[in-house]
Design a protein around this motif. Structure first.
Motif, short mmCIF file in Angstrom:
data_model
loop_
_atom_site.label_atom_id
_atom_site.label_comp_id
_atom_site.label_asym_id
_atom_site.label_seq_id
_atom_site.Cartn_x
_atom_site.Cartn_y
_atom_site.Cartn_z
N ARG A 235 0.81 -1.22 0.00
CA ARG A 235 0.00 0.00 0.00
C ARG A 235 0.84 1.27 0.00
NH1 ARG A 235 -4.69 -1.28 4.54
NH2 ARG A 235 -5.33 -3.32 3.75
N GLU A 236 2.14 1.11 0.31
CA GLU A 236 3.06 2.25 0.41
C GLU A 236 2.54 3.28 1.41
OE1 GLU A 236 3.88 3.82 -3.43
OE2 GLU A 236 5.09 2.11 -4.04
N MET A 237 2.23 2.80 2.60
CA MET A 237 1.74 3.66 3.67
C MET A 237 2.04 3.01 5.01
SD MET A 237 -2.37 2.93 3.26
CE MET A 237 -2.77 4.18 4.48
N VAL A 238 1.94 3.82 6.06
CA VAL A 238 2.19 3.34 7.41
C VAL A 238 0.87 2.90 8.03
CG1 VAL A 238 3.02 3.95 9.71
CG2 VAL A 238 4.20 4.81 7.69
N LEU A 239 0.85 1.72 8.62
CA LEU A 239 -0.32 1.19 9.29
C LEU A 239 -0.01 1.01 10.77
CD1 LEU A 239 -1.42 -1.54 6.71
CD2 LEU A 239 -2.18 0.84 6.87
N CYS A 240 -1.04 1.04 11.59
CA CYS A 240 -0.89 0.91 13.04
C CYS A 240 -1.74 -0.24 13.54
CB CYS A 240 -1.27 2.20 13.76
SG CYS A 240 -0.22 3.62 13.37
N GLU A 241 -1.22 -0.92 14.55
CA GLU A 241 -1.96 -2.00 15.21
C GLU A 241 -2.83 -1.42 16.33
OE1 GLU A 241 -2.17 -5.04 14.40
OE2 GLU A 241 -0.49 -5.38 13.04
N ASP A 242 -4.01 -1.99 16.48
CA ASP A 242 -4.92 -1.54 17.53
C ASP A 242 -4.71 -2.26 18.85
OD1 ASP A 242 -6.11 0.22 15.77
OD2 ASP A 242 -7.66 -1.21 15.15
N THR A 243 -3.91 -3.30 18.85
CA THR A 243 -3.72 -4.10 20.05
C THR A 243 -2.89 -3.33 21.07
OG1 THR A 243 -3.74 -6.08 18.66
CG2 THR A 243 -3.00 -6.32 20.94
N LEU A 244 -3.42 -3.22 22.27
CA LEU A 244 -2.71 -2.49 23.32
C LEU A 244 -1.44 -3.19 23.75
CD1 LEU A 244 -2.73 -0.07 25.30
CD2 LEU A 244 -4.07 -1.50 26.88
N SER A 245 -1.44 -4.49 23.69
CA SER A 245 -0.27 -5.25 24.13
C SER A 245 0.95 -5.01 23.25
CB SER A 245 -0.60 -6.74 24.18
OG SER A 245 -0.99 -7.20 22.89
N GLU A 246 0.72 -4.60 21.99
CA GLU A 246 1.83 -4.36 21.07
C GLU A 246 2.28 -2.90 21.08
OE1 GLU A 246 1.05 -5.79 17.19
OE2 GLU A 246 0.62 -7.84 17.83
N SER A 247 1.61 -2.06 21.83
CA SER A 247 2.05 -0.67 21.93
C SER A 247 3.28 -0.59 22.83
CB SER A 247 0.93 0.21 22.48
OG SER A 247 0.57 -0.21 23.79
N LYS A 248 3.97 0.53 22.76
CA LYS A 248 5.20 0.68 23.54
C LYS A 248 5.27 2.08 24.14
CE LYS A 248 8.06 2.33 19.68
NZ LYS A 248 9.32 2.16 18.94
N LYS A 249 6.01 2.16 25.22
CA LYS A 249 6.26 3.43 25.89
C LYS A 249 7.60 4.00 25.41
CE LYS A 249 3.78 3.00 30.30
NZ LYS A 249 3.27 4.38 30.32
N PRO A 250 7.64 5.27 25.04
CA PRO A 250 8.94 5.88 24.70
C PRO A 250 9.84 5.91 25.93
CG PRO A 250 7.11 7.25 23.91
CD PRO A 250 6.52 6.19 24.81
N GLN A 251 11.10 5.70 25.68
CA GLN A 251 12.07 5.71 26.77
C GLN A 251 12.47 7.14 27.08
OE1 GLN A 251 15.62 3.48 25.95
NE2 GLN A 251 16.60 4.01 27.90
N LEU A 252 12.36 7.53 28.35
CA LEU A 252 12.74 8.87 28.79
C LEU A 252 14.11 8.82 29.46
CD1 LEU A 252 9.40 10.25 30.28
CD2 LEU A 252 10.24 10.36 27.93
N ASN A 253 14.91 9.81 29.16
CA ASN A 253 16.26 9.89 29.71
C ASN A 253 16.24 10.75 30.98
OD1 ASN A 253 17.28 8.41 27.48
ND2 ASN A 253 17.32 10.28 26.26
N GLY A 254 16.05 10.10 32.11
CA GLY A 254 16.08 10.81 33.37
C GLY A 254 14.72 11.35 33.78
N LEU A 255 14.73 12.13 34.86
CA LEU A 255 13.51 12.73 35.40
C LEU A 255 13.84 14.16 35.85
CD1 LEU A 255 10.51 12.19 36.10
CD2 LEU A 255 11.30 11.54 38.40
N PRO A 256 13.96 15.09 34.90
CA PRO A 256 14.28 16.48 35.28
C PRO A 256 13.08 17.18 35.90
CG PRO A 256 13.99 16.30 32.90
CD PRO A 256 13.90 14.90 33.45
#
Length: 344
Positions: A235-256
């Motif tokens: 399709r030449e496009m970006v698709l997203c999964e609806d499953t919550l288990s496959e989602s991810k949290k961005p990694q944060l560098n520290g806690l300022p």
């Protein structure tokens, strides 16, 4: 016959005294006439006492991450929504192998160069009498957005790798190779990026807006979950999964954590004498209008050594090297308290 009834002395309620003479009113609290009384601020706190924070994550169901932070009578709602930016839509960006991508260059801040983190602050909500609904963006809102944007990138809080959407092309070398010795490994390509729009809305404002807004941003970023996104070559496009288990949290560098303090000084000073002053932490709106010198320190005490990620000072000549050490110590104490709420 003259009346002998004594005339009542002229007196004002506390609220009227504060409006007519705000500086003497605060000075009377910080410099009581009785030596047995401890210096207190007009709001009842001691000069170095912070307001109690309250944090609630996941309040907005339609956002990838959200948080509500209340510090005293200052309440901020932060919602983060993610949108996909195709690499082919970025001017001058080469959709190439990972080793030749712009992000492979040393010192390249991809999130900043491509504007992948976009903060926006809304104050015209009736949060205070100075910010009525329907007004254009104020100078304070624009300056707060600029400060948060700058701190997001200078602190390196968000890992840029988590915002990339990769595609691994199939290995067709077995079908097309002419010589068995000539084999080339197919490297993955960056096809798109996640752009995080950080919307910050003030529900009520009673001083210290930057600390509250930054705490809401930190808490909302820790609540973000991005769905699994992948490139569909057919399709030449970006698709997203609806499953919550496959989602991810961005990694944060520290806690300022940002900590703002003001310097309040008595106006009536004799020449050649030391100026009497007080350090007021976590100021409210009343105190902000009476102080000319402010210091904001951004610290991260997550490791064994305290890291100062940001330091800004405006006005005044009171704060020097010795005072700055004291302010850093106050910021470390505030970090220890807030980190327990924001780090959950």
């Amino acid at each position: 016959m003259a009346s002998t009834t004594p005339q009542s002395s002229l007196s004002f309620p506390r609220e009227t005294f504060a409006k007519l003479s705000p500086h003497p009113y605060l000075l009377a609290h910080l410099q009581p006439s009785s030596t047995a009384s401890k210096p207190t601020r007009a709001n009842g706190r001691s000069p170095k006492q912070f307001r109690q924070p309250h944090v609630n994550n996941g309040s907005l169901t339609h956002a990838e991450g959200s948080a509500v932070v209340r510090i005293g009578d200052t309440t901020v709602v932060c919602g983060i929504r993610g949108e996909i930016l195709l690499a082919s839509n970025v001017a001058g960006y080469r959709v190439d192998k990972s080793s030749a991508a712009p992000s492979a260059r040393p010192g390249y801040n991809e999130a900043k160069e491509l504007d992948l983190l976009v903060p926006n602050i809304e104050l015209a909500t009736g949060c205070s009498p100075a910010f009525l609904p329907g007004q254009p963006p104020s100078t304070l809102a624009q300056s707060l957005s600029t400060r948060i944007y700058s701190l997001l990138h200078s602190s390196g809080l968000v890992n840029g790798e988590d915002l990339r959407i990769w595609y691994q092309p199939p290995d067709l070398s077995d079908q097309d190779k002419m010589d068995e010795d000539e084999t080339e490994k197919v490297e993955p390509e960056v096809k798109a990026f996640w752009t995080l729009y950080i919307d910050i809305l003030f529900i009520s404002l009673d001083g210290n807006p930057f600390d509250a807004a930054w705490a809401a941003v930190i808490s909302a970023l820790r609540d973000v979950r991005l769905p699994k996104a992948y490139w569909d070559p057919d399709r030449e496009m970006v698709l997203c999964e609806d499953t919550l288990s496959e989602s991810k949290k961005p990694q944060l560098n520290g806690l300022p954590i940002a900590v703002t303090m003001l310097v309040f000084k008595a106006k009536e000073q004799e020449q050649g004498r030391d100026k009497k002053h007080w350090i007021l932490v976590d100021p409210d709106t009343f105190e902000e209008g009476l102080c000319d010198e402010s210091v904001t320190i951004v610290v991260d005490c997550g490791s064994r050594k305290t890291k100062i990620l940001g330091l800004s000072k405006a006005g005044g000549t009171i704060v020097g090297r010795d005072e700055m050490k004291e302010l850093v110590g106050l910021a470390e104490g505030r970090w220890s308290h807030l980190s327990q709420l924001l780090g959950r």
